[in-house]
Design an enzyme around this catalytic site. Structure first.
Site, mmCIF file in Angstrom:
data_model
loop_
_atom_site.group_PDB
_atom_site.id
_atom_site.type_symbol
_atom_site.label_atom_id
_atom_site.label_comp_id
_atom_site.label_asym_id
_atom_site.label_seq_id
_atom_site.Cartn_x
_atom_site.Cartn_y
_atom_site.Cartn_z
ATOM 1 N N LYS A 37 0.831 -1.052 0.088
ATOM 2 C CA LYS A 37 -0.072 0.136 0.036
ATOM 3 C C LYS A 37 0.843 1.171 0.068
ATOM 4 O O LYS A 37 0.814 2.175 -0.717
ATOM 5 C CB LYS A 37 -0.855 0.289 1.221
ATOM 6 C CG LYS A 37 -1.724 -1.234 1.348
ATOM 7 C CD LYS A 37 -2.700 -1.260 2.461
ATOM 8 C CE LYS A 37 -1.922 -1.033 4.032
ATOM 9 N NZ LYS A 37 -1.321 -2.503 4.201
ATOM 10 N N ARG A 77 -9.877 0.242 8.242
ATOM 11 C CA ARG A 77 -9.625 -0.890 8.841
ATOM 12 C C ARG A 77 -10.565 -1.804 9.562
ATOM 13 O O ARG A 77 -10.468 -2.912 10.001
ATOM 14 C CB ARG A 77 -8.264 -0.963 9.656
ATOM 15 C CG ARG A 77 -6.921 -0.773 8.849
ATOM 16 C CD ARG A 77 -5.887 -0.786 9.831
ATOM 17 N NE ARG A 77 -4.727 -1.419 9.620
ATOM 18 C CZ ARG A 77 -3.582 -0.997 9.048
ATOM 19 N NH1 ARG A 77 -3.500 0.240 8.689
ATOM 20 N NH2 ARG A 77 -2.619 -1.574 9.188
ATOM 21 N N ARG A 113 11.732 -5.545 5.329
ATOM 22 C CA ARG A 113 11.452 -4.092 4.801
ATOM 23 C C ARG A 113 12.427 -3.255 5.970
ATOM 24 O O ARG A 113 12.875 -3.568 6.812
ATOM 25 C CB ARG A 113 10.248 -3.799 5.475
ATOM 26 C CG ARG A 113 9.840 -2.280 5.379
ATOM 27 C CD ARG A 113 8.201 -1.845 5.074
ATOM 28 N NE ARG A 113 7.543 -2.429 6.334
ATOM 29 C CZ ARG A 113 6.433 -2.213 6.385
ATOM 30 N NH1 ARG A 113 5.598 -1.778 5.478
ATOM 31 N NH2 ARG A 113 5.803 -2.946 7.499
ATOM 32 N N ARG A 134 11.278 -1.381 11.545
ATOM 33 C CA ARG A 134 10.025 -1.178 12.321
ATOM 34 C C ARG A 134 9.792 -2.029 13.343
ATOM 35 O O ARG A 134 10.141 -3.329 12.937
ATOM 36 C CB ARG A 134 8.737 -1.033 11.365
ATOM 37 C CG ARG A 134 8.376 0.269 10.931
ATOM 38 C CD ARG A 134 7.296 0.320 10.065
ATOM 39 N NE ARG A 134 6.082 -0.341 10.305
ATOM 40 C CZ ARG A 134 5.268 -0.277 9.594
ATOM 41 N NH1 ARG A 134 4.977 0.405 8.405
ATOM 42 N NH2 ARG A 134 4.007 -0.990 9.899
ATOM 43 N N ARG A 147 -0.022 -9.454 13.247
ATOM 44 C CA ARG A 147 -0.914 -8.601 12.471
ATOM 45 C C ARG A 147 -1.627 -9.076 11.347
ATOM 46 O O ARG A 147 -2.422 -8.419 10.871
ATOM 47 C CB ARG A 147 0.310 -7.348 11.701
ATOM 48 C CG ARG A 147 0.788 -6.514 12.712
ATOM 49 C CD ARG A 147 2.269 -6.096 12.261
ATOM 50 N NE ARG A 147 2.029 -5.224 11.269
ATOM 51 C CZ ARG A 147 3.172 -4.752 10.171
ATOM 52 N NH1 ARG A 147 4.383 -5.362 10.471
ATOM 53 N NH2 ARG A 147 3.087 -4.171 9.146
HETATM 54 P P1 AP5 Z 1 4.773 -1.685 1.820
HETATM 55 O O1 AP5 Z 1 4.499 -0.560 0.474
HETATM 56 O O2 AP5 Z 1 5.734 -0.897 3.194
HETATM 57 O O3 AP5 Z 1 3.403 -2.366 2.440
HETATM 58 P P2 AP5 Z 1 2.311 -1.770 3.043
HETATM 59 O O4 AP5 Z 1 1.166 -2.493 2.765
HETATM 60 O O5 AP5 Z 1 2.229 -0.270 3.286
HETATM 61 O O6 AP5 Z 1 2.526 -2.459 4.537
HETATM 62 P P3 AP5 Z 1 2.615 -1.977 6.146
HETATM 63 O O7 AP5 Z 1 3.268 -2.781 6.922
HETATM 64 O O8 AP5 Z 1 3.145 -0.600 6.011
HETATM 65 O O9 AP5 Z 1 0.828 -1.988 6.409
HETATM 66 P P4 AP5 Z 1 0.298 -1.902 7.702
HETATM 67 O O10 AP5 Z 1 -1.206 -1.771 7.215
HETATM 68 O O11 AP5 Z 1 0.496 -3.239 8.618
HETATM 69 O O12 AP5 Z 1 1.026 -0.790 8.500
HETATM 70 P P5 AP5 Z 1 0.611 0.632 9.000
HETATM 71 O O13 AP5 Z 1 1.759 1.409 8.848
HETATM 72 O O14 AP5 Z 1 -0.465 1.036 7.979
HETATM 73 O O15 AP5 Z 1 5.440 -2.820 1.369
HETATM 74 C C1 AP5 Z 1 5.982 -3.697 2.245
HETATM 75 C C2 AP5 Z 1 7.691 -4.235 1.847
HETATM 76 O O16 AP5 Z 1 7.495 -5.154 0.650
HETATM 77 C C3 AP5 Z 1 8.482 -3.027 1.430
HETATM 78 O O17 AP5 Z 1 10.001 -3.688 1.830
HETATM 79 C C4 AP5 Z 1 8.483 -2.975 0.033
HETATM 80 O O18 AP5 Z 1 9.653 -2.523 -0.513
HETATM 81 C C5 AP5 Z 1 8.089 -4.497 -0.523
HETATM 82 N N1 AP5 Z 1 7.461 -4.549 -1.583
HETATM 83 C C6 AP5 Z 1 6.419 -3.714 -1.814
HETATM 84 N N2 AP5 Z 1 5.827 -3.987 -3.183
HETATM 85 C C7 AP5 Z 1 6.508 -4.965 -3.710
HETATM 86 C C8 AP5 Z 1 6.563 -5.917 -4.501
HETATM 87 N N3 AP5 Z 1 5.789 -5.744 -5.479
HETATM 88 N N4 AP5 Z 1 7.251 -7.113 -4.787
HETATM 89 C C9 AP5 Z 1 8.215 -7.442 -3.793
HETATM 90 N N5 AP5 Z 1 8.467 -6.182 -2.573
HETATM 91 C C10 AP5 Z 1 7.732 -5.288 -2.644
HETATM 92 O O19 AP5 Z 1 -0.211 0.467 10.366
HETATM 93 C C11 AP5 Z 1 0.882 0.142 11.397
HETATM 94 C C12 AP5 Z 1 0.134 -0.042 12.283
HETATM 95 O O20 AP5 Z 1 -0.555 1.119 12.908
HETATM 96 C C13 AP5 Z 1 -1.047 -1.096 12.690
HETATM 97 O O21 AP5 Z 1 -0.662 -2.166 13.033
HETATM 98 C C14 AP5 Z 1 -2.008 -0.374 13.780
HETATM 99 O O22 AP5 Z 1 -1.398 -0.556 15.164
HETATM 100 C C15 AP5 Z 1 -1.860 1.100 13.472
HETATM 101 N N6 AP5 Z 1 -2.774 1.534 12.372
HETATM 102 C C16 AP5 Z 1 -2.581 2.263 11.257
HETATM 103 N N7 AP5 Z 1 -3.918 2.491 10.730
HETATM 104 C C17 AP5 Z 1 -4.772 2.249 11.486
HETATM 105 C C18 AP5 Z 1 -6.173 2.135 11.374
HETATM 106 N N8 AP5 Z 1 -6.610 2.591 10.342
HETATM 107 N N9 AP5 Z 1 -6.669 1.440 12.449
HETATM 108 C C19 AP5 Z 1 -6.173 0.915 13.633
HETATM 109 N N10 AP5 Z 1 -5.031 1.077 13.565
HETATM 110 C C20 AP5 Z 1 -4.237 1.418 12.684
#
Ligand code: AP5
Length: 213
Positions: free
Chosen positions: A13, A87, A126, A159, A170
């Protein structure tokens, strides 16, 4: 462009949002990035969110809904890409109300589909820039200078929630609490499912095609 980028942790994402926002001049709203900034600055929200985030649990709805509304209010007339929000069904309903109030409903919800084995590989390798949020990977997206962000020169970090136990939690939380939101958007006829395994640029093209860009 008024879209949600949806998908499990590690589905890409943040990576895809970063490309889309530059190409289509839309605001990138990541609740995860905003919460990490709040934790780093030890604000009231950050202190409340820290424990949930480290364990890979969801931060309470009222906290993230307030963050998302605040960010949406600041984008003005420009398009937006919501990354990691909503979410839960309660968040999705609150988003609908907030967007109806400003007369700017969602165009589409893009669901990035990736199998669990690939997700674990992506998350464990990552590295992220804490300053601008740009994601990297030790194998698939290596920075030009070791451990430095290509975009802003910040020092890359691993992270806390990208450790094995938090990753497992997660994925469980995603399946139990977040995946049901897909049915909500499918029912509204705005869900686009994308096979998100392959080269980053290839996936970007699939998203553009699905959105008719
Ligand atoms: P990346 O693009 O970083 O993936 P992502 O989907 O953004 O993953 P996140 O871990 O950031 O999502 P998340 O939803 O768990 O975390 P968030 O920060 O929102 O890609 C991942 C890796 O893969 C990278 O190394 C990239 O280079 C690689 N990659 C990408 N595309 C690729 C491809 N095609 N091929 C190979 N490699 C590839 O949330 C963190 C925490 O915040 C949550 O756990 C929760 O505690 C809280 N939080 C955030 N939003 C909410 C909400 N709405 N409600 C409640 N809690 C929330």
């Amino acid at each position: 462009m008024r879209i949600v980028l949806f998908g499990p942790p590690g589905s890409g994402k943040g990576t895809q949002a970063s490309l889309l926002k530059d190409k289509y001049k839309a605001a990138h709203i990541s609740t995860g990035d905003t919460l990490r900034e709040a934790v780093a600055n030890q604000t009231e929200v950050g202190l409340r969110a820290k424990g949930y985030m480290e364990k890979g649990e969801l931060v309470p709805d009222e906290v993230v809904i307030a963050i998302a509304k605040d960010k949406l209010a600041s984008v003005g007339e420009s398009g937006f890409i919501l990354d990691g929000f909503p979410r839960t069904i309660a968040q999705a309903e609150a988003l609908d109300v907030a967007l109806a109030e400003i007369g700017r409903p969602l165009d589409s919800v893009v669901n990035l589909r990736v199998d669990d084995e690939e997700l674990v590989k992506r998350l464990s390798g990552r590295r992220v820039c804490p300053s601008c949020g740009e994601p990297y990977h030790v194998d698939t997206k290596v920075p030009k200078v070791e451990d430095k962000c290509d975009k802003c020169g910040g020092d890359l970090i691993h992270r806390a929630d990208d450790q094995a136990e938090a990753i497992r939690n997660r994925l469980k939380v995603y399946n139990n609490q977040t995946a049901p939101v897909l049915g909500y958007y499918d029912g509204k006829g705005i869900l686009k499912n994308i096979d998100a395994v392959g080269q980053i640029a290839e996936i970007q093209n699939r998203i553009a095609e699905a959105l008719g860009l």
